[in-house]
Design an enzyme around this catalytic site. Structure first.
Site, short mmCIF file in Angstrom:
data_model
loop_
_atom_site.label_atom_id
_atom_site.label_comp_id
_atom_site.label_asym_id
_atom_site.label_seq_id
_atom_site.Cartn_x
_atom_site.Cartn_y
_atom_site.Cartn_z
CD GLU A 43 -3.87 -5.73 3.82
OE1 GLU A 43 -4.93 -4.89 4.07
OE2 GLU A 43 -2.91 -5.64 4.14
CD GLU A 74 -3.05 -1.26 2.29
OE1 GLU A 74 -2.83 -0.27 3.31
OE2 GLU A 74 -3.77 -2.00 1.95
#
Length: 378
Positions: A296, A167
């Site tokens: 995720e 991320e």
């Protein structure tokens, strides 16, 4: 003679396992689970004590055994390295105790014949620096770090995968980045692949995971550039998805799906919105021969005013997992459910699927039922 034949068969089977390409591997990885808020926890003091700094207990072998028994075939282990490495004589060195601990937890998974992903997670010096001005310095340290990680795990079999970043984004801005930011992230992916391959051994053909900008599953697809690899068919793309945001990551909306519109959902067509996203992922990656994972995914476990509403909230949540997991698998990907161990409260950031403090008691049986149902269909 029988012994000789056995050795040949065993050697051939190991050779096949070591040369397994990314698409073949994904077909065996089933549905994954995240050991979240653990080895990526911040450093609260000394050494390996940081594993418990976000409130979770120390990971034990029996916990991973419970994950395997629940039907999961893969485990993603986020790891934060920067409180545990330093430079000596110009070379980056990882704290031996921390490295030993990471190896121990990886070993728990491999002992249960699970596929395992380790990454660099919450490396603040890396994740918050997608800028040209920082790239030379950050690329060097990033290369040094992955060189050390890759050397440490070079002899591990190919059930272990490496994921380069997590991320990468600008500060608190999760929106569409400037070209500079996405180009630097694409550069991280290339540095990672080159660093791992250069360490040789089993890392020459180890399957590696690279991310879109911010692991975004929407605009990240447009900005992503596949890194060059010396070997073919051993790269996997990773995105994350908690959509719709108000349902997945907040407690603003408690229900999802057409069946629950009367109680208040983000959209009257949640299923269609989700289906369009995964159709796009399929077209962008799977149809082009590029495997992908959703590293995720999941939704908060929401608050409710009474038992009746709680039953509806949990049923809606199970529908969400059942539907999205099926979409991911049908699109050719592997979903990894996010579990940060938070079971003591409901709402924002409460993703505890199992109670690690209570013998891994399942907190949401309907979600596990959805996982098992999907595995039975494969």
């Amino acid at each position: 003679m029988r012994f000789f034949v056995f050795i040949i068969v065993l050697t051939l089977s190991q050779s096949v396992a070591c040369s397994q390409n990314a698409r073949t591997m994904l077909s065996h990885m089933g549905i994954g689970w995240n050991l979240g808020n653990t080895l990526e926890a911040y450093n609260s003091g000394n050494g390996i004590d940081s594993e418990t700094s976000w409130g979770n207990v120390r990971t034990e072998k029996w916990m991973i055994d419970s994950i395997a028994k629940a039907g999961f075939r893969s485990v993603r282990i986020p790891v934060r390295w920067y409180p545990h490495f330093s430079y000596a004589d110009g070379r980056l060195r990882i704290d031996p105790d921390w490295l030993s601990r990471v190896k121990e937890v990886v070993g728990y998974c491999l002992d249960d014949d699970l596929y395992v992903i380790i990454n660099t997670h919450h490396e603040l010096w890396l994740e918050g620096s997608p800028f040209y001005a920082d790239s030379s310095r950050v690329y060097k340290q990033f290369r040094d770090l992955w060189t050390e990680i890759a050397l440490a795990f070079r002899d591990y079999d190919h059930r272990l995968l490496f994921a380069g970043t997590n991320e990468v984004h600008v500060g608190n801005d999760w929106g569409r980045p400037k070209d500079e930011n996405s180009e630097v992230q694409n550069g991280y992916n290339q540095v990672f692949v080159d660093a791992v391959r250069a360490t040789g051994g089993r890392n020459k053909t180890r399957n590696l995971v690279v991310q879109t900008y911010a692991a975004n599953a929407d605009f990240g697809l447009e900005l992503f550039r596949m890194p060059h690899d010396k070997v073919k068919n051993h790269l996997i793309v990773e995105v994350h998805n908690y959509d719709p945001y108000q349902y997945g990551l907040t407690d603003e909306v408690r229900f999802w799906g057409r069946k629950y519109v009367r109680y208040g959902t983000v959209s009257s067509d949640d299923e269609t919105v989700a289906a369009l996203l995964y159709q796009r992922l399929k077209e962008q990656f799977t149809d082009k021969g590029i495997p992908f994972i959703v590293g995720e995914m999941g939704a908060n476990y929401h608050t409710a005013s009474d038992r009746r509403e709680q039953a509806l909230v949990e049923a809606s949540c199970a529908d969400y997992y059942r539907y999205v997991i099926r979409l991911v698998r049908q699109s050719g990907g592997v979903p990894f459910i996010w579990d940060n161990g938070q079971t003591f409260r409901r709402g924002k950031e409460c993703f505890g699927l199992f109670d690690r403090r209570n013998r891994m008691k399942c907190q949401h049986p309907l979600v596990i039922e959805a996982v098992r149902l999907q595995l039975c269909r494969e």
